[in-house]
Scaffold this motif. Structure first.
Motif, mmCIF file in Angstrom:
data_model
loop_
_atom_site.group_PDB
_atom_site.id
_atom_site.type_symbol
_atom_site.label_atom_id
_atom_site.label_comp_id
_atom_site.label_asym_id
_atom_site.label_seq_id
_atom_site.Cartn_x
_atom_site.Cartn_y
_atom_site.Cartn_z
ATOM 1 N N THR A 235 0.803 -1.034 0.095
ATOM 2 C CA THR A 235 0.123 0.007 -0.066
ATOM 3 C C THR A 235 0.853 1.342 0.107
ATOM 4 O O THR A 235 0.757 2.305 -0.687
ATOM 5 C CB THR A 235 -1.013 0.077 1.309
ATOM 6 N N ASN B 12 2.376 1.592 -3.473
ATOM 7 C CA ASN B 12 1.483 1.999 -4.314
ATOM 8 C C ASN B 12 0.685 3.466 -4.176
ATOM 9 O O ASN B 12 0.645 3.923 -5.168
ATOM 10 C CB ASN B 12 0.020 0.959 -4.186
ATOM 11 N N LYS B 13 0.627 3.711 -3.118
ATOM 12 C CA LYS B 13 0.599 5.380 -2.877
ATOM 13 C C LYS B 13 1.492 6.251 -3.229
ATOM 14 O O LYS B 13 1.035 7.276 -3.817
ATOM 15 C CB LYS B 13 0.542 5.525 -1.135
ATOM 16 N N ALA C 101 -1.608 8.109 4.428
ATOM 17 C CA ALA C 101 -2.055 6.708 4.507
ATOM 18 C C ALA C 101 -1.372 6.335 5.739
ATOM 19 O O ALA C 101 -1.873 5.552 6.445
ATOM 20 C CB ALA C 101 -1.339 6.096 3.331
#
Lengths: 165, 203
Positions: free
Chosen positions: B46, B49-50, B153
Motif C-alpha cells: 500500500t 502503491n500510494k 496513509a
C-alpha cells in the motif's frame, strides 16, 4: 493556534476542556464554521475509511524466491565440553572392551559352547568379580555421567535444543 | 484521536512475536521470514502503491523492500518497531523509484506540494463514482502528490504516530504536523469546491 487548526483538533477529539468549550461557543454563533466542521468530519471519515491494498497472490512466494539462500545459514555451535572429557569417555570404553576381551581370551572356555551373548555376559561377570565393588561403582557412575554430558553437549551443538533467554 | 480501521499488527504482543521471528530468521529459518512477509506485505504494498500509483511497480518496490530488509535484518537494532523500520525501507524504495520515473516535473521536495490537488476534470466514469463525499476525497487523494498521499496513509491507514512517520520519512515532526494539517485542509477546501460545483450543476 488559528481557528482552522482548532477545528481539526476539535473534530479529532484532541481539544482540552477550555478549547472544547471555546470551540462550541463559536460554533453556536457561526453557521459557516458549522458547515466547515461538517466538511472536516466528512474528510476525517473518508480518510479513516482508506483501505489497505493487496499485492498479487504469489507475492510472498516471489519474495522468498528472491532472497539470498545462505545468508543466515544455521550457525554451528561449538561443543561446550573440552576434548579431554571425550578422550576420557572413549578411554573408559576402550578399557572395558579390552578387559572383556582379555578375560574371554585368558579364561578361554568361559561359557564353553554357549552362544555369543552368553559368552559376553559370562566374561563381564568374571570382570565384575575381578574388580572391587566400590571401584566398579565409581567406574559405572563416571561412565554414565560422561555419557549423559556428551550426549547433551552433542544435541546442543546440533541446534536440536535451543535455550531462549 | 486516530481511528484504526485496519488490523493492528503493532501491539506489544506483535512486537514480541516479530522479534521471535527475526531471531529465528537470523538462525537460518527462512520460513519465519515468510511469516513476516505475509504479515506486512499488504501495508508495504500500500505504501509503495500510494507513492508509485502503479500496481506492477509497487509490487516490485515492495519485493525489493523485503529483500533489502532480509539482507539488513542482522543490523536491525530494535530502536523502533519492526514495522516502522520496514516502512522506512519501503518508503525509500518507492521514493527512489518514483524519482527515477520523474513523473513530476517539479521538485518533490517542494514544500508547497500539499497545496497541489489537481484540477483535472473527472472522466464520465469518475464522475459517476463521485456520488458521495468519500469518493470525492479519494479522487482528490489520487490527484495529490504521491508523497503527500502516503503521509496521510501512514497517519490514517497504518495508525503511525507523528514520531514514527518522522522516522519513516526523515521529515521533522513539526514539518509532518504542518503538512498533515495543510493536506487535510486542502482536501476540505477541495471537497467544498466540488460540492459547490455539483450544486451549481443541479441548479
Amino acid at each position: 493556534m488559528n481557528i482552522q487548526e482548532l477545528l481539526w483538533k476539535y473534530a479529532e477529539g484532541q481539544c482540552s476542556e477550555p478549547e472544547k468549550a471555546e470551540m462550541e461557543r463559536i460554533l453556536v454563533a457561526d453557521e459557516s464554521l458549522r458547515e466547515e466542521l461538517r466538511l472536516v468530519q466528512e474528510v476525517q471519515s473518508a480518510l479513516a475509511g482508506m483501505e489497505v491494498e493487496q499485492p498479487s497472490m504469489r507475492f510472498a512466494q516471489n519474495v522468498m524466491e528472491a532472497l539470498p539462500k545462505k545468508l543466515y545459514a544455521p550457525t554451528a555451535i561449538e561443543p561446550l565440553l573440552p576434548d579431554t572429557l571425550k578422550t576420557l569417555f572413549w578411554a573408559i570404553v576402550g578399557i572395558l572392551v579390552m578387559m572383556v576381551a582379555l578375560v574371554g581370551k585368558v579364561h578361554g572356555p568361559v561359557g564353553g559352547q554357549l552362544p555369543y551373548f552368553d559368552k559376553l555376559a559370562a566374561s563381564l561377570d568374571v570382570v565384575a568379580r575381578l574388580v572391587p565393588a566400590d571401584m566398579a561403582l565409581y567406574f559405572v557412575l563416571v561412565f554414565l555421567a560422561l555419557t549423559v554430558l556428551l550426549m547433551f553437549d552433542r544435541l546442543l551443538a546440533k541446534g536440536k535444543w535451543q535455550v531462549h533467554p | 484521536m486516530q481511528v484504526n480501521f485496519a488490523k493492528d499488527y503493532s501491539n506489544t504482543l506483535g512486537m514480541d512475536n516479530d522479534q521471535h521471528l527475526i531471531t529465528a530468521t537470523l538462525r537460518g529459518d527462512q520460513a519465519s521470514f515468510r511469516v513476516l512477509v505475509e504479515r506486512y506485505q499488504d501495508y508495504v504494498f500500500t505504501v509503495a502503491n500510494k507513492v508509485l500509483r502503479n500496481r506492477e511497480e509497487a509490487e516490485e518496490a515492495a519485493q525489493d523492500t523485503f529483500v533489502k530488509a532480509y539482507r539488513a535484518l542482522a543490523g536491525f537494532e530494535q530502536r523502533s518497531r519492526f514495522s516502522t523500520w520496514l516502512y522506512q525501507i519501503a518508503w525509500r524504495a518507492a521514493i527512489d523509484r518514483q524519482r527515477l520515473k520523474k513523473l513530476n516535473s517539479q521538485s518533490i521536495d517542494d514544500n508547497n506540494s500539499f497545496l497541489q490537488i489537481g484540477d483535472r476534470e473527472p472522466t464520465p466514469e469518475e464522475h459517476l463514482q463521485q456520488k458521495n463525499t468519500k469518493a470525492l476525497v479519494h479522487h482528490a487523494l489520487s490527484q495529490m502528490k504521491p508523497e503527500d498521499a502516503s503521509l496521510l496513509a501512514f497517519y490514517y491507514l497504518q495508525e503511525q504516530s507523528v514520531k514514527e512517520i518522522s522516522e519513516i520519512t526523515g521529515l521533522t515532526e513539526s514539518n509532518i504536523k504542518v503538512k498533515l494539517f495543510r493536506l487535510r485542509d486542502a482536501l476540505k477546501n477541495h471537497l467544498a469546491k466540488q460540492l459547490k460545483t455539483e450544486v451549481k450543476d443541479l441548479l
